[in-house]
Scaffold this motif. Structure first.
Motif, short mmCIF file in Angstrom:
data_model
loop_
_atom_site.label_atom_id
_atom_site.label_comp_id
_atom_site.label_asym_id
_atom_site.label_seq_id
_atom_site.Cartn_x
_atom_site.Cartn_y
_atom_site.Cartn_z
N SER A 173 -47.08 -70.46 -82.68
CA SER A 173 -47.16 -69.68 -84.09
C SER A 173 -47.47 -70.65 -85.31
O SER A 173 -46.97 -71.93 -85.16
CB SER A 173 -45.95 -69.04 -84.38
OG SER A 173 -44.93 -69.64 -84.53
N LYS B 286 -41.52 -64.75 -79.59
CA LYS B 286 -42.78 -64.46 -78.53
C LYS B 286 -42.63 -62.93 -79.05
O LYS B 286 -41.55 -62.27 -78.57
CB LYS B 286 -42.72 -64.89 -77.32
CG LYS B 286 -44.06 -64.44 -76.64
CD LYS B 286 -43.96 -65.00 -75.21
CE LYS B 286 -45.15 -64.57 -74.28
NZ LYS B 286 -46.31 -65.00 -74.86
N ARG B 287 -43.84 -62.17 -79.16
CA ARG B 287 -44.14 -60.55 -79.30
C ARG B 287 -44.79 -60.05 -78.31
O ARG B 287 -45.91 -60.73 -77.62
CB ARG B 287 -44.47 -60.46 -80.75
CG ARG B 287 -43.52 -61.23 -81.82
CD ARG B 287 -44.21 -60.67 -83.14
NE ARG B 287 -45.41 -61.48 -83.12
CZ ARG B 287 -45.51 -62.50 -83.73
NH1 ARG B 287 -44.61 -63.38 -84.12
NH2 ARG B 287 -46.69 -63.17 -83.85
N ASN C 10 -42.04 -68.66 -79.71
CA ASN C 10 -43.70 -68.86 -79.67
C ASN C 10 -43.94 -70.18 -80.62
O ASN C 10 -44.09 -70.16 -81.60
CB ASN C 10 -44.07 -67.81 -80.48
CG ASN C 10 -45.75 -67.37 -80.72
OD1 ASN C 10 -46.31 -68.35 -80.19
ND2 ASN C 10 -46.24 -66.59 -81.34
N GLY D 65 -43.56 -60.37 -74.10
CA GLY D 65 -45.19 -60.26 -73.98
C GLY D 65 -45.81 -58.83 -73.69
O GLY D 65 -45.12 -57.75 -73.42
#
Length: 104
Positions: A53, A80-81, A50, A93
Protein backbone atom coordinates in the motif's frame (compact mmCIF):
# COMPACT_ATOMS: atom_id res chain seq x y z
CA UNK A 1 -21.52 -11.19 8.22
CA UNK A 2 -19.35 -8.11 8.59
CA UNK A 3 -16.95 -6.90 5.92
CA UNK A 4 -14.16 -4.55 7.07
CA UNK A 5 -12.59 -2.55 4.26
CA UNK A 6 -12.45 0.76 2.46
CA UNK A 7 -15.30 2.13 0.40
CA UNK A 8 -12.76 3.26 -2.20
CA UNK A 9 -11.15 -0.20 -2.50
CA UNK A 10 -12.06 -2.05 -5.71
CA UNK A 11 -11.58 -5.46 -4.09
CA UNK A 12 -13.89 -4.51 -1.22
CA UNK A 13 -16.51 -3.31 -3.70
CA UNK A 14 -16.34 -6.63 -5.58
CA UNK A 15 -16.75 -8.53 -2.32
CA UNK A 16 -19.71 -6.37 -1.27
CA UNK A 17 -21.38 -6.87 -4.62
CA UNK A 18 -21.10 -10.64 -4.18
CA UNK A 19 -22.18 -10.47 -0.52
CA UNK A 20 -25.17 -8.08 -0.59
CA UNK A 21 -26.29 -9.04 2.94
CA UNK A 22 -22.92 -8.20 4.51
CA UNK A 23 -22.67 -5.27 6.88
CA UNK A 24 -19.89 -2.94 5.68
CA UNK A 25 -17.50 -1.20 8.09
CA UNK A 26 -15.16 1.42 6.63
CA UNK A 27 -11.88 1.00 8.50
CA UNK A 28 -10.77 4.54 7.72
CA UNK A 29 -13.91 6.09 9.22
CA UNK A 30 -14.88 3.55 11.89
CA UNK A 31 -11.71 1.57 12.61
CA UNK A 32 -11.54 -2.11 13.51
CA UNK A 33 -12.31 -3.40 17.02
CA UNK A 34 -9.02 -4.16 18.83
CA UNK A 35 -10.13 -7.66 19.84
CA UNK A 36 -10.93 -8.47 16.21
CA UNK A 37 -7.52 -7.18 15.11
CA UNK A 38 -5.84 -9.39 17.72
CA UNK A 39 -7.76 -12.45 16.50
CA UNK A 40 -7.00 -11.64 12.86
CA UNK A 41 -3.30 -11.13 13.62
CA UNK A 42 -3.18 -14.43 15.52
CA UNK A 43 -4.75 -16.21 12.53
CA UNK A 44 -3.08 -14.44 9.59
CA UNK A 45 0.16 -13.08 11.06
CA UNK A 46 2.19 -10.84 8.77
CA UNK A 47 -0.32 -11.35 5.94
CA UNK A 48 -2.66 -8.97 7.76
CA UNK A 49 -0.43 -6.03 6.79
CA UNK A 50 -0.69 -4.75 3.24
CA UNK A 51 2.96 -4.02 2.50
CA UNK A 52 2.13 -2.96 -1.07
CA UNK A 53 0.00 0.00 0.00
CA UNK A 54 0.95 3.64 -0.40
CA UNK A 55 0.55 4.02 3.36
CA UNK A 56 3.22 1.34 3.93
CA UNK A 57 5.57 2.91 1.39
CA UNK A 58 5.21 6.22 3.22
CA UNK A 59 6.44 4.77 6.52
CA UNK A 60 10.09 4.93 7.51
CA UNK A 61 12.01 1.85 8.67
CA UNK A 62 11.48 2.68 12.34
CA UNK A 63 7.71 2.79 11.87
CA UNK A 64 7.72 -0.47 9.90
CA UNK A 65 9.45 -2.24 12.79
CA UNK A 66 6.65 -1.40 15.23
CA UNK A 67 4.21 -3.98 16.56
CA UNK A 68 1.74 -4.74 13.73
CA UNK A 69 -1.28 -4.27 16.00
CA UNK A 70 -0.06 -0.80 17.00
CA UNK A 71 0.58 0.07 13.35
CA UNK A 72 -2.92 -1.05 12.38
CA UNK A 73 -4.43 0.94 15.24
CA UNK A 74 -2.62 4.08 14.02
CA UNK A 75 -3.02 3.36 10.29
CA UNK A 76 -6.12 1.16 9.70
CA UNK A 77 -5.64 1.47 5.93
CA UNK A 78 -2.54 -0.76 6.30
CA UNK A 79 -4.81 -3.76 6.80
CA UNK A 80 -5.09 -6.14 3.88
CA UNK A 81 -8.66 -5.96 2.65
CA UNK A 82 -11.28 -7.06 2.99
CA UNK A 83 -11.34 -8.70 6.41
CA UNK A 84 -14.58 -10.64 6.64
CA UNK A 85 -16.12 -11.98 9.83
CA UNK A 86 -18.75 -14.66 9.25
CA UNK A 87 -20.21 -17.11 11.76
CA UNK A 88 -17.26 -16.74 14.11
CA UNK A 89 -14.66 -17.28 11.37
CA UNK A 90 -12.33 -14.75 9.77
CA UNK A 91 -11.41 -14.50 6.10
CA UNK A 92 -8.76 -12.23 4.61
CA UNK A 93 -8.81 -10.92 1.05
CA UNK A 94 -11.16 -11.84 -1.77
CA UNK A 95 -9.29 -14.68 -3.44
CA UNK A 96 -10.81 -17.82 -4.93
CA UNK A 97 -10.49 -19.66 -1.60
CA UNK A 98 -12.46 -17.02 0.31
CA UNK A 99 -15.05 -16.76 -2.44
CA UNK A 100 -15.54 -20.54 -2.44
CA UNK A 101 -15.90 -20.62 1.35
CA UNK A 102 -18.43 -17.79 1.49
CA UNK A 103 -20.36 -18.24 -1.73
CA UNK A 104 -20.46 -22.02 -1.81
Amino acid sequence: MILYGLKTCDTCRKALKSLPDAQFVDVRADGVPQDLLKSAHAQFGAALLNTRSTTWRGLDDTERQRNPLELLADHPTLMKRPLIESQGRLYLGWGKDVQAALLG
